[in-house]
Structures are given as structure tokens and as C-alpha cells.
Design a protein around this motif. Structure first.
Motif, mmCIF file in Angstrom:
data_model
loop_
_atom_site.group_PDB
_atom_site.id
_atom_site.type_symbol
_atom_site.label_atom_id
_atom_site.label_comp_id
_atom_site.label_asym_id
_atom_site.label_seq_id
_atom_site.Cartn_x
_atom_site.Cartn_y
_atom_site.Cartn_z
ATOM 1 N N ILE A 1 -6.656 19.075 13.727
ATOM 2 C CA ILE A 1 -6.094 17.737 13.569
ATOM 3 C C ILE A 1 -6.333 17.238 12.150
ATOM 4 C CG2 ILE A 1 -6.119 15.375 14.442
ATOM 5 C CD1 ILE A 1 -7.684 16.609 16.914
ATOM 6 N N VAL A 2 -5.269 16.722 11.516
ATOM 7 C CA VAL A 2 -5.407 16.019 10.242
ATOM 8 C C VAL A 2 -4.798 14.623 10.390
ATOM 9 C CG1 VAL A 2 -5.496 18.107 8.836
ATOM 10 C CG2 VAL A 2 -3.273 17.042 9.330
ATOM 11 N N ARG A 3 -4.939 13.789 9.366
ATOM 12 C CA ARG A 3 -4.654 12.366 9.493
ATOM 13 C C ARG A 3 -3.168 12.042 9.605
ATOM 14 N NH1 ARG A 3 -8.667 13.944 6.807
ATOM 15 N NH2 ARG A 3 -10.677 12.911 6.775
ATOM 16 N N ASP A 4 -2.341 12.722 8.838
ATOM 17 C CA ASP A 4 -0.918 12.359 8.795
ATOM 18 C C ASP A 4 -0.129 13.512 8.205
ATOM 19 O OD1 ASP A 4 -1.309 12.176 5.962
ATOM 20 O OD2 ASP A 4 -1.938 10.089 6.188
ATOM 21 N N ILE A 5 1.183 13.360 8.153
ATOM 22 C CA ILE A 5 2.028 14.425 7.641
ATOM 23 C C ILE A 5 1.742 14.712 6.173
ATOM 24 C CG2 ILE A 5 3.925 12.848 7.081
ATOM 25 C CD1 ILE A 5 5.840 15.179 7.765
ATOM 26 N N GLU B 1 0.854 -1.194 0.000
ATOM 27 C CA GLU B 1 0.000 0.000 0.000
ATOM 28 C C GLU B 1 0.881 1.231 0.000
ATOM 29 O OE1 GLU B 1 -3.568 2.045 2.702
ATOM 30 O OE2 GLU B 1 -2.379 0.375 3.504
ATOM 31 N N ALA B 2 0.608 2.157 -0.907
ATOM 32 C CA ALA B 2 1.373 3.403 -0.960
ATOM 33 C C ALA B 2 0.839 4.405 0.057
ATOM 34 C CB ALA B 2 1.290 4.009 -2.356
ATOM 35 N N SER B 3 1.706 5.295 0.526
ATOM 36 C CA SER B 3 1.243 6.394 1.371
ATOM 37 C C SER B 3 0.346 7.323 0.559
ATOM 38 C CB SER B 3 2.438 7.185 1.908
ATOM 39 O OG SER B 3 3.141 6.446 2.877
ATOM 40 N N PRO B 4 -0.630 7.947 1.201
ATOM 41 C CA PRO B 4 -1.565 8.808 0.460
ATOM 42 C C PRO B 4 -0.924 10.120 0.020
ATOM 43 C CG PRO B 4 -2.005 8.932 2.803
ATOM 44 C CD PRO B 4 -0.959 7.871 2.632
ATOM 45 N N VAL B 5 -1.502 10.714 -1.001
ATOM 46 C CA VAL B 5 -1.184 12.072 -1.427
ATOM 47 C C VAL B 5 -2.488 12.848 -1.407
ATOM 48 C CG1 VAL B 5 -0.336 13.526 -3.302
ATOM 49 C CG2 VAL B 5 0.749 11.307 -2.856
ATOM 50 N N TYR B 6 -2.492 14.013 -0.756
ATOM 51 C CA TYR B 6 -3.716 14.793 -0.587
ATOM 52 C C TYR B 6 -3.691 16.031 -1.463
ATOM 53 C CZ TYR B 6 -4.354 11.998 3.677
ATOM 54 O OH TYR B 6 -4.509 10.965 4.578
ATOM 55 N N GLU B 7 -4.793 16.260 -2.170
ATOM 56 C CA GLU B 7 -4.940 17.477 -2.964
ATOM 57 C C GLU B 7 -5.185 18.675 -2.057
ATOM 58 O OE1 GLU B 7 -5.141 19.872 -6.398
ATOM 59 O OE2 GLU B 7 -4.415 17.808 -6.081
#
Length: 310
Positions: free
Chosen positions: A219-223, A140-146
Motif C-alpha cells: 500500500i502507498v498513499r496515492d497514485i 495545495e499542490a498534489s505531491p511529487v515523490y522521488e
């Protein structure tokens, strides 16, 4: 007794600008249950109400201009509510209105208290982080957020010229716990014995002798969401002044953006989780305690490089 921040009420000079900022920041506007206000709600149940600055329904401001006017803290149960009613009698601004309790803290900021439990278990978990000796993400790849979509209000930072009085009030009257401190400069306080590093930071600056709002942290999910949110705010031409970065005290990753609400708004994640066994640390303030590392001016969304060095 207290389990988190339920709502923040702001009085602002330009409600439309604040609405645009909050939407770009990733907050969801919902139908407001208070006429003549704008409301933004988050997944953990916390919310922001935006009033016109001169709205007479707001409590008095503790500083000029657009700013925070009221913090509502969520109280665990009726027993805790009754305990607060007893403890706060005689405090400035004390009032009980059916199921809401009011007072003012030593900074002059109005506080209210309601029985409510903020959500802590959300179906919004981030993909795990792989580190040496600890594999938490496989195939699983780490997410990328727009852009970011904050999950809740994590903490508020207040300028507190009388730091001792403010810290004593929150510890003795409201039952907050000291997580860490800068000697004669600041106190990181959490509202429950077990919980995230801080819900409130009281900051005393040598050159500022008046109270006010420094910033509100979300608060957000991750870096990766910290970075995606900050990049989006730069893309929208808001004033991103520092971030991404990491705080050694609290361990959190952050990104700060100046806001028309009066103080900065912060994305953050990965702060320390503490229990009653934690012993508060006391430091003489230094820059390397504020940031292990940080990008001044943020990162440009086009070049992916530091804005000030383009």
C-alpha cells in the motif's frame, strides 16, 4: 476475526540482492529479532523477514527457488484465536506453539496466526484529490515523490491450481469474504466483513498446474507515489514490467516490478472499501477486467515516456 497480514517470511537464493531490491523499493530495513535474517518493517506494523533459502528454520517451500514460505495473519483477540484453533484442528500442518497457531493451506503454503491488530489510522494521509463536484484540496499542490515508502503489506496473490479447495478453505476455515470473482479463474478475498477490496487473491491459470507466489502488493498513499516508486525502480534498473495502470476490479492504481524474492512486488493505492452489504460480482475473465489501462514496461525516468516506445 482476522484483520490483516502481519508478516511474510521468504526463503531466497540471494539475500543481498533481495536486500538491495527491498531498499530501492522503499522498505525500511530494521534490526531483525530473528538471528541470521534480514527484516523490513512498515508503518502499519507489517514486516518481511528474509531467510536464506535452505535455512532449516523455514517451513517447506510450495515451489522451487526463491519464494514465500510463511504468511502470518493478525488475529483480533483471544476469542478469535481460540475459534481458529477449533476450526483448524485436523488441517494439514496444524500446530499450536504457545501464542502462535500454524497450518498449511491447500496450496501447501504455511500459515501462522498471532493476536495483533494492524494499524488502520495512519498519520500519512495523502493530499486530497479534486474531482468535478468534490473539492478536497485547496491552495495545495498534489505531491511529487522521488521514490515510494510503502505503508504496509496489502495483499498476496497465489497460484492455486485447485481453486475451489483453496477458496473453500479460506472462507470456511478462516472466515474470509468473497469480494469479487473470475469464474473458474480467480477469487478476490478480504479477511474481514468491512475492509479493503482484497487481502488475498487466488489465481488459477490454464497453463499452470502447480502452486506458487504470483506477487505481493504494498500500500502507498496515492497514485503519485505509485508513479514515483515505479520511476525510481526503473532508475535503479530493476525489471518494471507493467505499470502504472488501473484495475477495474478493485479500482486500484498499480505498478508491478519483478523481484528476486520469487514473485513480483506491486505498488498500489485507491482500492475499493467494502462493507457486509457488498455483493460479490462474478465475471468471465477478460483483459479489460485486469486493466482499464496500463503502460507495458513502465515509464522511463529520464524521458517520462513508455520504455518500450522510446
Amino acid at each position: 476475526m482476522i484483520n490483516g497480514i502481519k508478516t511474510l517470511k521468504f526463503g531466497v537464493e540471494d539475500r543481498e540482492k533481495c536486500q538491495n531490491f527491498a531498499t530501492d523499493f522503499g522498505l525500511e530495513e530494521v534490526s531483525s529479532d530473528i538471528e541470521g535474517t534480514t527484516k523490513f518493517s512498515m508503518d502499519n506494523g507489517s514486516a518481511i523477514y528474509v531467510y536464506d533459502k535452505d535455512d532449516t528454520r523455514l517451513p517447506p517451500a510450495f515451489e522451487d527457488g526463491s519464494t514465500l514460505r510463511e504468511v502470518t495473519w493478525a488475529v483480533d483477540d483471544q476469542e478469535s484465536f481460540d475459534t481458529l484453533k477449533d476450526r483448524l484442528q485436523g488441517v494439514d500442518g496444524y500446530k499450536v506453539d504457545t501464542d502462535i497457531l500454524y497450518c498449511r493451506d491447500p496450496n501447501g503454503l504455511t500459515l501462522s496466526f498471532e493476536i495483533s491488530v494492524m494499524q488502520t489510522s495512519l498519520d500519512q494521509a495523502s493530499a486530497g484529490i479534486n474531482q468535478y463536484g468534490s473539492i478536497n484540496r485547496i491552495n495545495e499542490a498534489s505531491p511529487v515523490y522521488e521514490k515510494a515508502a510503502p505503508l504496509g503489506i496489502g495483499h498476496v496473490v497465489l497460484f492455486s491450481p485447485n481453486l475451489v479447495a483453496a477458496q473453500t478453505f479460506y472462507e470456511d476455515k478462516l472466515g474470509f469474504y468473497l469480494s469479487d470473482a473470475y469464474n473458474n479463474r480467480g477469487a478476490f478475498l478480504r479477511c474481514s466483513a468491512e475492509g479493503w477490496h482484497h487481502n488475498l487473491f487466488l489465481l488459477k491459470l490454464p497453463h499452470k498446474d502447480t502452486p506458487g507466489l504470483n506477487h505481493v502488493a504494498f500500500i502507498v498513499r496515492d497514485i503519485h507515489e505509485v508513479i514515483g516508486g515505479g520511476l525510481h525502480m526503473n532508475r535503479k534498473k530493476w525489471d518494471s514490467f507493467i505499470g502504472p495502470g488501473r484495475h477495474p476490479v478493485s479500482s486500484a492504481y498499480f505498478w508491478y516490478v519483478h523481484s528476486p524474492f520469487g514473485g513480483a512486488f506491486e505498488y498500489y493505492t485507491n482500492d475499493d472499501y467494502l462493507t457486509p452489504e457488498w455483493q460479490a460480482r462474478h465475471y468471465d475473465y477478460s483483459l479489460d477486467l485486469f486493466t482499464e489501462w496500463a503502460v507495458e514496461g513502465g515509464i522511463d525516468d529520464t524521458t517520462r515516456r513508455q520504455i518500450n516506445n522510446m
